[in-house]
Design an enzyme around this catalytic site. Structure first.
Site, mmCIF file in Angstrom:
data_model
loop_
_atom_site.group_PDB
_atom_site.id
_atom_site.type_symbol
_atom_site.label_atom_id
_atom_site.label_comp_id
_atom_site.label_asym_id
_atom_site.label_seq_id
_atom_site.Cartn_x
_atom_site.Cartn_y
_atom_site.Cartn_z
ATOM 1 N N ALA A 152 0.834 -1.204 0.000
ATOM 2 C CA ALA A 152 0.000 0.000 0.000
ATOM 3 C C ALA A 152 0.868 1.252 0.000
ATOM 4 C CB ALA A 152 -0.922 -0.008 1.218
ATOM 5 N N TYR A 153 1.891 1.236 0.827
ATOM 6 C CA TYR A 153 2.806 2.375 0.919
ATOM 7 C C TYR A 153 3.563 2.585 -0.392
ATOM 8 C CZ TYR A 153 6.939 5.016 2.476
ATOM 9 O OH TYR A 153 7.953 5.940 2.607
#
Length: 284
Positions: A152-153
């Site tokens: 996600a990051y």
């Protein structure tokens, strides 16, 4: 006096960037979360002006624009540093989609919201006095080299890398530059805190339970050997003030091993490197 607005300045890298520019004589508007963060920051550097700013909230961005516009009284702002960001670990197969979206809300959309809101002050409003400003987006080594368990990051940082490049190519018409800075490991307690908070607990029954423990151990060790936040702040200052800045800076410790080679190697070989590093293997 040159001026700059910096997001995510409550602690860590954003705090160091704010202090660096203030001590170099810039008027610094530093985005913080609350009164305690503002007090802590001004105790370290009284010349900084805190601004309450959550980049996922358009009303706070508008209030920040209004404040800076009033303070500058017809002058352009010299720079915008989009540093605010979040990083929550988890395998993409299981990570809650709302948590995934939250990374984009802060790390990518937040930076774009800030850029759009501050572009008039940065120079698209040609009625203002002063040179065009620069946009610096703090991305990550993960913006070019995705890691397992930070999907996600790194996806949001990939997006911010692309936004940065597109903005730079579009804003040439106004003379406004847009630059990425993608640090590697930095000496912050983020992963140690994550381990102490048992951040991987929700995945304890998954196939990645052991790999996640290894991941946190490796990240903690990397943080201990990482660059100081002040070192990254120096790079940001160079990018903001150089006559001919690079389009992208990559301040990464042990850069050849941790960045240059992995970005040149075949993807399947990089897969194997990550698998060994984080103890990812098939059962049986």
């Amino acid at each position: 006096m040159k001026s700059i607005i910096i997001t995510g300045a409550s602690s860590g890298l954003g705090e160091s960037i704010s202090i660096k520019f203030a001590r170099e004589g810039w008027l610094v508007f530093a985005g913080v979360r609350n009164e305690d963060d503002a007090k802590s920051l001004t105790e370290k550097e009284p010349k900084i002006q805190p601004v309450f700013l959550d980049v996922s909230k358009p009303e706070q961005i508008k209030a920040a624009v209004d404040l800076v516009t009033e303070k500058l009284a017809g002058q352009t702002v010299g720079g915008l540093v989009n540093n605010a960001g979040i990083a929550k670990l988890g395998p993409l197969a299981l990570q809650d989609i709302d948590e995934f979206i939250q990374h984009f809300e802060v790390n990518a959309f937040g930076g774009l919201r800030m850029a759009q809101a501050f572009l008039p002050l940065l120079g698209t409003d040609e009625s203002l006095n002063g040179d065009p400003g620069r946009i610096i987006n703090i991305t990550s080594v993960g913006g070019e080299l995705p890691s397992p368990f930070l999907g996600a990051y790194t996806a949001s940082k990939h997006a911010m890398e692309s936004i940065t490049d597109s903005l730079r190519r579009e804003l040439m018409v106004y003379g406004i530059d847009s630059i990425s800075i993608g640090p590697g490991s930095v000496k912050t307690p983020i992963w140690k805190k994550a381990k102490e908070a048992n951040a991987a607990e929700q995945y304890k029954d998954s196939a990645w339970k052991d790999s996640l423990k290894t991941f946190l151990d490796v990240m903690i060790e990397g943080g201990e050997d990482g660059l100081e936040t002040e070192d990254i702040a120096d790079v940001v200052y160079e990018a903001m003030t150089a006559d001919k800045p690079k389009a992208r800076y990559a301040p990464v410790p042990n850069k050849l091993i941790n960045y240059t080679l992995p970005t040149m190697l075949p993807e399947r070989l990089v897969d194997q490197i990550f698998a060994k590093k984080f103890d990812i293997k098939e059962d049986g």
